[in-house]
Design a protein around this motif. Sequence first.
Motif, PDB file in Angstrom:
ATOM      1  N   HIS A  82      13.653  -4.786  -6.270  1.00 15.97           N
ATOM      2  CA  HIS A  82      13.916  -3.854  -7.360  1.00 15.97           C
ATOM      3  C   HIS A  82      13.201  -2.551  -7.031  1.00 15.97           C
ATOM      4  CE1 HIS A  82      14.847  -2.491 -11.370  1.00 15.97           C
ATOM      5  NE2 HIS A  82      13.569  -2.191 -11.566  1.00 15.97           N
ATOM      6  N   ALA A  83      13.942  -1.474  -6.970  1.00 19.13           N
ATOM      7  CA  ALA A  83      13.388  -0.151  -6.668  1.00 19.13           C
ATOM      8  C   ALA A  83      12.635  -0.154  -5.332  1.00 19.13           C
ATOM      9  CB  ALA A  83      12.486   0.325  -7.809  1.00 19.13           C
ATOM     10  N   GLY A  84      13.214  -0.845  -4.323  1.00 20.79           N
ATOM     11  CA  GLY A  84      12.634  -0.846  -2.988  1.00 20.79           C
ATOM     12  C   GLY A  84      11.446  -1.749  -2.784  1.00 20.79           C
ATOM     13  N   ARG A  85      11.147  -2.600  -3.761  1.00 19.99           N
ATOM     14  CA  ARG A  85       9.988  -3.490  -3.672  1.00 19.99           C
ATOM     15  C   ARG A  85      10.325  -4.823  -4.314  1.00 19.99           C
ATOM     16  NH1 ARG A  85       5.435  -5.297  -3.714  1.00 19.99           N
ATOM     17  NH2 ARG A  85       3.551  -5.141  -4.860  1.00 19.99           N
ATOM     18  N   PRO A  86       9.896  -5.939  -3.693  1.00 24.61           N
ATOM     19  CA  PRO A  86      10.167  -7.225  -4.329  1.00 24.61           C
ATOM     20  C   PRO A  86       9.218  -7.495  -5.497  1.00 24.61           C
ATOM     21  CG  PRO A  86       8.954  -7.585  -2.314  1.00 24.61           C
ATOM     22  CD  PRO A  86       9.226  -6.106  -2.405  1.00 24.61           C
ATOM     23  N   ALA A  87       9.704  -8.236  -6.465  1.00 24.97           N
ATOM     24  CA  ALA A  87       8.897  -8.673  -7.603  1.00 24.97           C
ATOM     25  C   ALA A  87       9.246 -10.129  -7.867  1.00 24.97           C
ATOM     26  CB  ALA A  87       9.201  -7.820  -8.828  1.00 24.97           C
ATOM     27  N   GLY A  88       8.346 -10.846  -8.506  1.00 23.23           N
ATOM     28  CA  GLY A  88       8.611 -12.223  -8.874  1.00 23.23           C
ATOM     29  C   GLY A  88       7.405 -13.115  -8.650  1.00 23.23           C
ATOM     30  N   VAL A  89       7.568 -14.373  -8.983  1.00 26.72           N
ATOM     31  CA  VAL A  89       6.481 -15.351  -8.915  1.00 26.72           C
ATOM     32  C   VAL A  89       5.974 -15.526  -7.489  1.00 26.72           C
ATOM     33  CG1 VAL A  89       5.858 -17.755  -9.352  1.00 26.72           C
ATOM     34  CG2 VAL A  89       7.324 -16.546 -10.956  1.00 26.72           C
ATOM     35  N   ASP A  90       6.884 -15.721  -6.528  1.00 26.72           N
ATOM     36  CA  ASP A  90       6.453 -15.902  -5.140  1.00 26.72           C
ATOM     37  C   ASP A  90       5.755 -14.655  -4.609  1.00 26.72           C
ATOM     38  OD1 ASP A  90       7.549 -18.405  -5.274  1.00 26.72           O
ATOM     39  OD2 ASP A  90       9.088 -18.068  -3.737  1.00 26.72           O
ATOM     40  N   VAL A  91       6.220 -13.498  -5.016  1.00 32.40           N
ATOM     41  CA  VAL A  91       5.600 -12.233  -4.609  1.00 32.40           C
ATOM     42  C   VAL A  91       4.167 -12.176  -5.140  1.00 32.40           C
ATOM     43  CG1 VAL A  91       5.705  -9.724  -4.854  1.00 32.40           C
ATOM     44  CG2 VAL A  91       7.803 -11.038  -4.421  1.00 32.40           C
ATOM     45  N   GLN A  92       3.976 -12.573  -6.383  1.00 30.32           N
ATOM     46  CA  GLN A  92       2.627 -12.580  -6.960  1.00 30.32           C
ATOM     47  C   GLN A  92       1.715 -13.552  -6.226  1.00 30.32           C
ATOM     48  OE1 GLN A  92       3.843 -13.350 -11.048  1.00 30.32           O
ATOM     49  NE2 GLN A  92       2.898 -11.403 -11.630  1.00 30.32           N
ATOM     50  N   LEU A  93       2.243 -14.716  -5.855  1.00 32.10           N
ATOM     51  CA  LEU A  93       1.426 -15.697  -5.127  1.00 32.10           C
ATOM     52  C   LEU A  93       0.978 -15.138  -3.782  1.00 32.10           C
ATOM     53  CD1 LEU A  93       3.425 -18.977  -5.841  1.00 32.10           C
ATOM     54  CD2 LEU A  93       1.251 -18.276  -6.850  1.00 32.10           C
ATOM     55  N   VAL A  94       1.883 -14.502  -3.072  1.00 37.30           N
ATOM     56  CA  VAL A  94       1.557 -13.920  -1.775  1.00 37.30           C
ATOM     57  C   VAL A  94       0.545 -12.788  -1.928  1.00 37.30           C
ATOM     58  CG1 VAL A  94       2.526 -12.518   0.090  1.00 37.30           C
ATOM     59  CG2 VAL A  94       3.686 -14.596  -0.640  1.00 37.30           C
ATOM     60  N   GLU A  95       0.710 -11.963  -2.932  1.00 45.54           N
ATOM     61  CA  GLU A  95      -0.244 -10.879  -3.161  1.00 45.54           C
ATOM     62  C   GLU A  95      -1.627 -11.431  -3.473  1.00 45.54           C
ATOM     63  OE1 GLU A  95       1.973  -8.678  -6.104  1.00 45.54           O
ATOM     64  OE2 GLU A  95       2.822  -7.342  -4.570  1.00 45.54           O
ATOM     65  N   GLU A  96      -1.685 -12.514  -4.216  1.00 48.32           N
ATOM     66  CA  GLU A  96      -2.976 -13.149  -4.526  1.00 48.32           C
ATOM     67  C   GLU A  96      -3.593 -13.742  -3.258  1.00 48.32           C
ATOM     68  OE1 GLU A  96      -6.086 -14.099  -7.133  1.00 48.32           O
ATOM     69  OE2 GLU A  96      -4.366 -12.800  -7.413  1.00 48.32           O
ATOM     70  N   LEU A  97      -2.781 -14.370  -2.424  1.00 53.97           N
ATOM     71  CA  LEU A  97      -3.273 -14.910  -1.156  1.00 53.97           C
ATOM     72  C   LEU A  97      -3.838 -13.790  -0.289  1.00 53.97           C
ATOM     73  CD1 LEU A  97      -3.616 -17.101   1.006  1.00 53.97           C
ATOM     74  CD2 LEU A  97      -1.223 -16.708   1.641  1.00 53.97           C
ATOM     75  N   ALA A  98      -3.104 -12.692  -0.173  1.00 55.02           N
ATOM     76  CA  ALA A  98      -3.563 -11.554   0.631  1.00 55.02           C
ATOM     77  C   ALA A  98      -4.874 -10.994   0.087  1.00 55.02           C
ATOM     78  CB  ALA A  98      -2.486 -10.470   0.665  1.00 55.02           C
ATOM     79  N   ARG A  99      -4.973 -10.923  -1.228  1.00 58.23           N
ATOM     80  CA  ARG A  99      -6.215 -10.436  -1.839  1.00 58.23           C
ATOM     81  C   ARG A  99      -7.386 -11.325  -1.438  1.00 58.23           C
ATOM     82  NH1 ARG A  99      -9.547 -10.958  -5.877  1.00 58.23           N
ATOM     83  NH2 ARG A  99      -8.557 -12.705  -6.915  1.00 58.23           N
TER      84      ARG A  99
END
Length: 170
Positions: A82-99
């Motif tokens: 959406h608007a050139g960037r993914p959003a969603g549950v899996d995206v949030q999980l990956v962002e948390e892992l990266a953090r």
Amino acid sequence: ADGNDDEGNHLMSHGSRQWGVIIGVVLIAVLVGVGVVRLASATPPRTCDGGAASPSLLDAILLSGTLRVGTPGDYAPYSKWHAGRPAGVDVQLVEELARHLGVGVAFVNTTWHSLVDDQRAGRFDLAVGGITNTLQRQKLVAFARTLEEGGKMVLFRSDQARGWAGLPNA
């Protein structure tokens, strides 16, 4: 849900700090379990001829400072571009892992047709987006533990529920 709303984005936001930590730890444990990640040790790993072993995927991610994540991004609520960037549950999980790893995330657009080939070619480190674990895919790539099991469901009006009462889980 047409994927344009944020139905997946709020799932980890309500009392989710602990949930995110748990998911991050579980994902790291799964990566270790499938042999993608080698835990650090005092002695560098060696090959059978005594040479230094190649770095693990985790080593490469930490050295680059970026976790590269492939997603078709067409399967809400898991991952939807959406608007050139993914959003969603899996995206949030990956962002948390990266953090938790202390690295950034770079999302790579892929397709269902090329997903496995792109991963095997090294275009990204891991893939997300509601990917079904199939035997054909298992022959080519490793899967983490299933985080959710789902499938196709019948949708009917609640005033018709008695008519479906004989079905399992109705």
